[in-house]
Design a protein around this motif. Structure first.
Motif, PDB file in Angstrom:
ATOM      1  N   GLN A  75       6.017   4.610  -5.186  1.00 25.28           N
ATOM      2  CA  GLN A  75       6.498   5.483  -4.116  1.00 25.28           C
ATOM      3  C   GLN A  75       6.983   6.795  -4.706  1.00 25.28           C
ATOM      4  O   GLN A  75       7.653   6.815  -5.732  1.00 25.28           O
ATOM      5  CB  GLN A  75       7.652   4.833  -3.354  1.00 25.28           C
ATOM      6  N   GLU A  76       6.685   7.874  -4.017  1.00 27.95           N
ATOM      7  CA  GLU A  76       7.169   9.191  -4.439  1.00 27.95           C
ATOM      8  C   GLU A  76       8.662   9.273  -4.179  1.00 27.95           C
ATOM      9  O   GLU A  76       9.134   8.911  -3.107  1.00 27.95           O
ATOM     10  CB  GLU A  76       6.427  10.286  -3.680  1.00 27.95           C
TER      11      GLU A  76
ATOM     12  N   ALA B  74       1.802   9.206  -9.134  1.00 28.05           N
ATOM     13  CA  ALA B  74       1.936   7.751  -8.971  1.00 28.05           C
ATOM     14  C   ALA B  74       1.541   7.046 -10.263  1.00 28.05           C
ATOM     15  O   ALA B  74       2.191   6.075 -10.671  1.00 28.05           O
ATOM     16  CB  ALA B  74       1.084   7.265  -7.802  1.00 28.05           C
ATOM     17  N   GLY B  75       0.498   7.517 -10.925  1.00 28.00           N
ATOM     18  CA  GLY B  75       0.106   6.942 -12.211  1.00 28.00           C
ATOM     19  C   GLY B  75       1.199   7.112 -13.255  1.00 28.00           C
ATOM     20  O   GLY B  75       1.503   6.180 -14.011  1.00 28.00           O
ATOM     21  N   ARG B  76       1.814   8.306 -13.293  1.00 37.25           N
ATOM     22  CA  ARG B  76       2.916   8.543 -14.239  1.00 37.25           C
ATOM     23  C   ARG B  76       4.063   7.573 -13.982  1.00 37.25           C
ATOM     24  O   ARG B  76       4.644   7.019 -14.918  1.00 37.25           O
ATOM     25  CB  ARG B  76       3.432   9.979 -14.123  1.00 37.25           C
TER      26      ARG B  76
ATOM     27  N   SER C 245       0.833  -1.198   0.000  1.00 33.29           N
ATOM     28  CA  SER C 245       0.000   0.000   0.000  1.00 33.29           C
ATOM     29  C   SER C 245       0.869   1.250   0.000  1.00 33.29           C
ATOM     30  O   SER C 245       1.960   1.245   0.558  1.00 33.29           O
ATOM     31  CB  SER C 245      -0.910   0.036   1.226  1.00 33.29           C
ATOM     32  N   VAL C 246       0.343   2.295  -0.639  1.00 31.93           N
ATOM     33  CA  VAL C 246       1.033   3.574  -0.723  1.00 31.93           C
ATOM     34  C   VAL C 246       0.035   4.658  -0.353  1.00 31.93           C
ATOM     35  O   VAL C 246      -1.109   4.636  -0.822  1.00 31.93           O
ATOM     36  CB  VAL C 246       1.567   3.817  -2.148  1.00 31.93           C
ATOM     37  N   LEU C 247       0.450   5.611   0.481  1.00 27.57           N
ATOM     38  CA  LEU C 247      -0.394   6.750   0.829  1.00 27.57           C
ATOM     39  C   LEU C 247      -0.162   7.852  -0.191  1.00 27.57           C
ATOM     40  O   LEU C 247       0.962   8.264  -0.439  1.00 27.57           O
ATOM     41  CB  LEU C 247      -0.082   7.263   2.234  1.00 27.57           C
TER      42      LEU C 247
END
Length: 171
Positions: free
Chosen positions: A154-155, A14-16, A2-4
């Motif tokens: 992840q950013e 995140a989509g990119r 999971s990612v916040l």
């Protein structure tokens, strides 16, 4: 895993990032309530894939095809919300384009799994108190067995304005 995602911008980002992993033939099944960020996430996928046209919700047209502007796969964006079942999804004849495109099916849980044995299932859950959402990704099948989806979602940590190399670029 999971990612916040703290807001709409991080959801698009995140989509990119995930688009870097996607290739022709990939199926992404998006699940989440109204306003959870499914279309926002898909907009980021479209940007990352370099497709033509604004990625908007295909709720009323059911499906939109976004051709690639960069020689990659097109994006087939489907909204299964108004479909009455798997038979209506089958009527869209998506499997004829599945091998050449990245196909994203919003509201696809319980309907789209029959399109491909290998798929990426993404669930978005919005926090009603904030703009944040939690994204959970599960790879199904051999295609996703050794793919590190989490690291792509992840950013990247912000290196800050002073973090440059000797040539003035980012390290």
């Amino acid at each position: 895993m999971s990612v916040l995602l703290t807001d709409a911008d991080t959801t698009v980002a995140a989509g990119r990032r995930l688009a870097d992993l996607l290739r022709a033939g990939d199926l992404v099944v998006l699940t989440g309530g109204l306003g959870a960020g499914k279309t926002t996430f898909t907009r980021g996928l479209g940007e990352g894939l370099g497709v033509r046209g604004a990625v908007t919700s295909p709720t009323f047209v059911i499906a939109r095809v976004h051709p690639s502007l960069v020689g990659g796969p097109e994006l087939v964006h489907v909204d299964a919300y108004r479909l009455g079942g798997a038979a209506e999804l089958d009527d869209l004849d998506l499997d004829s384009e599945l091998d050449e495109a990245v196909t994203v099916v919003e509201w696809g849980a319980g309907l789209a799994e029959g399109l491909a044995d290998e798929r990426l299932e993404i669930t978005l859950v919005a926090d009603p108190e904030t703009e944040s959402r939690t994204l959970t990704a599960t790879g199904v099948g051999a295609r996703w067995a050794d793919v590190d989806v989490e690291s792509h979602l992840q950013e990247a940590p912000d290196a800050g304005p002073d973090a440059t190399d000797d040539e003035g670029g980012v390290p």
